[in-house]
Design a protein around this motif. Structure first.
Motif, short mmCIF file in Angstrom:
data_model
loop_
_atom_site.label_atom_id
_atom_site.label_comp_id
_atom_site.label_asym_id
_atom_site.label_seq_id
_atom_site.Cartn_x
_atom_site.Cartn_y
_atom_site.Cartn_z
N VAL A 130 0.76 -1.11 -0.07
CA VAL A 130 0.05 0.02 -0.04
C VAL A 130 0.87 1.25 0.00
CG1 VAL A 130 -1.94 1.39 1.24
CG2 VAL A 130 -1.74 -1.33 1.39
N THR A 131 0.59 2.40 -0.99
CA THR A 131 1.40 3.41 -1.08
C THR A 131 1.04 4.32 0.03
OG1 THR A 131 1.79 3.10 -3.33
CG2 THR A 131 2.23 5.32 -2.54
N THR A 132 1.79 4.73 0.90
CA THR A 132 1.33 5.71 2.11
C THR A 132 2.30 6.64 2.29
OG1 THR A 132 2.31 4.55 4.12
CG2 THR A 132 -0.20 3.91 3.18
N GLY A 133 2.07 7.87 3.20
CA GLY A 133 2.95 8.79 3.45
C GLY A 133 3.86 8.36 4.63
N TYR A 134 4.93 9.25 5.17
CA TYR A 134 5.83 9.00 6.41
C TYR A 134 4.75 8.48 7.72
CZ TYR A 134 9.71 9.35 9.65
OH TYR A 134 10.39 9.13 10.68
#
Length: 229
Positions: free
Chosen positions: A43-47
Motif C-alpha cells: 500500500v502506498t502511504t506517506g511517512y
C-alpha cells in the motif's frame, strides 16, 4: 531492542531489521494486516502512516510488559468492525463497506486497551482530503460508543462537536440514520428498546439522543455555541 527513528527516519529499514513472523502468524485482523501491507509496501502511504503502522507492529511485540501496560484486543476489533458492517451508507442505505485505512483507524482506537480495560487512545488526528469518508467514520465510532460501549453505564454524556453547527448537524444526522437502521436489526433492536431510546427522535430535528432507562445522552454542540456549552 530499542529503535530510534529520530535521526534516520528510516521506517522501512527498521522494519526489515526485525522479525515479524510471529505477528503475521498470530494476528490476522484487519488492523494488523493493513499495518503489514503498509510496511511491506503493498500500500502506498506517506511517512506518518508508515510510522503509525510500525508503532502498531512494535507495540504488538512488547504488549503486556511492565514498561508497556497495554494489550491489543482482536475481539474488540472484530466487534467494532462487525458493528460498522451493518451501519448504512447514508447515501445509499446499504451496509457500509469500509476501506482498509478506515478499518486500521478503528482497530487502533478500539483494539488497544490499557491495563484497566479502558481505551489506550483518547485522541486521534485523521487528516485526509474531502469526500474520503471522515464524517462517516466518526459517525460509526460515535454510534458504537453510544450504543455498545455504554452498556452497564448510566448518566453518560456523549458529545458531537465541530467548528460550526452545520458540520456538527451533518455528523449527528449520520449517527441518527445509522441508529435508525440498526434499530431494525436484532440484537440491537431489543437493546435499543430496552435502553428506552425513542426511535422517533432519530427522524426529528432534535440536537440530542436520549436513553431514558439509564439517562445516557448524545448531544450536538459546536464552536459557535459559545462558552456555555
Amino acid at each position: 531492542m530499542n529503535i530510534d527513528l529520530t535521526q534516520s527516519h528510516d521506517v522501512l529499514g527498521a522494519y526489515r531489521g526485525i522479525d515479524v513472523k510471529s505477528i503475521r502468524d498470530e494476528y490476522t485482523d484487519a488492523g494488523t494486516q493493513y499495518a503489514l501491507d503498509v510496511l511491506d509496501q503493498k500500500v502506498t502511504t506517506g511517512y506518518l502512516i508508515k510510522l503509525a503502522a510500525f508503532r502498531h507492529i512494535r507495540d504488538l511485540q512488547r504488549q503486556g510488559s511492565v514498561e508497556f501496560p497495554f494489550t491489543y484486543s482482536v475481539k474488540k476489533v472484530d466487534q467494532v468492525l462487525k458493528f460498522a458492517s451493518i451501519c448504512p451508507n447514508v447515501d445509499t442505505g446499504e451496509p457500509t463497506k469500509l476501506m482498509p485505512w478506515q478499518k486500521f483507524i478503528m482497530a487502533m482506537l478500539i483494539g488497544w486497551r490499557n491495563d484497566n480495560g479502558g481505551k489506550r487512545f483518547s485522541r486521534a488526528i485523521v487528516s485526509v482530503s474531502r469526500g474520503q469518508g471522515k464524517t462517516v467514520l466518526m459517525a460509526i465510532i460515535t454510534a458504537y460508543s453510544f450504543l455498545i460501549e455504554s452498556l452497564g453505564l448510566s448518566n453518560q454524556d456523549y458529545l458531537v462537536s465541530s467548528i460550526n453547527y452545520k458540520q456538527t448537524s451533518k455528523i449527528l444526522g449520520y449517527i441518527k440514520s445509522m441508529l435508525a437502521k440498526i434499530a431494525t436489526i436484532e440484537p440491537f433492536k431489543s437493546l435499543i428498546t430496552d435502553s428506552g431510546l425513542d426511535t422517533r427522535t432519530l427522524s426529528s430535528q432534535s440536537d440530542q439522543i436520549v436513553m431514558s432507562s439509564n439517562n445516557n445522552k448524545l448531544r450536538a454542540i459546536s464552536h459557535e455555541a459559545g462558552q456555555y456549552d
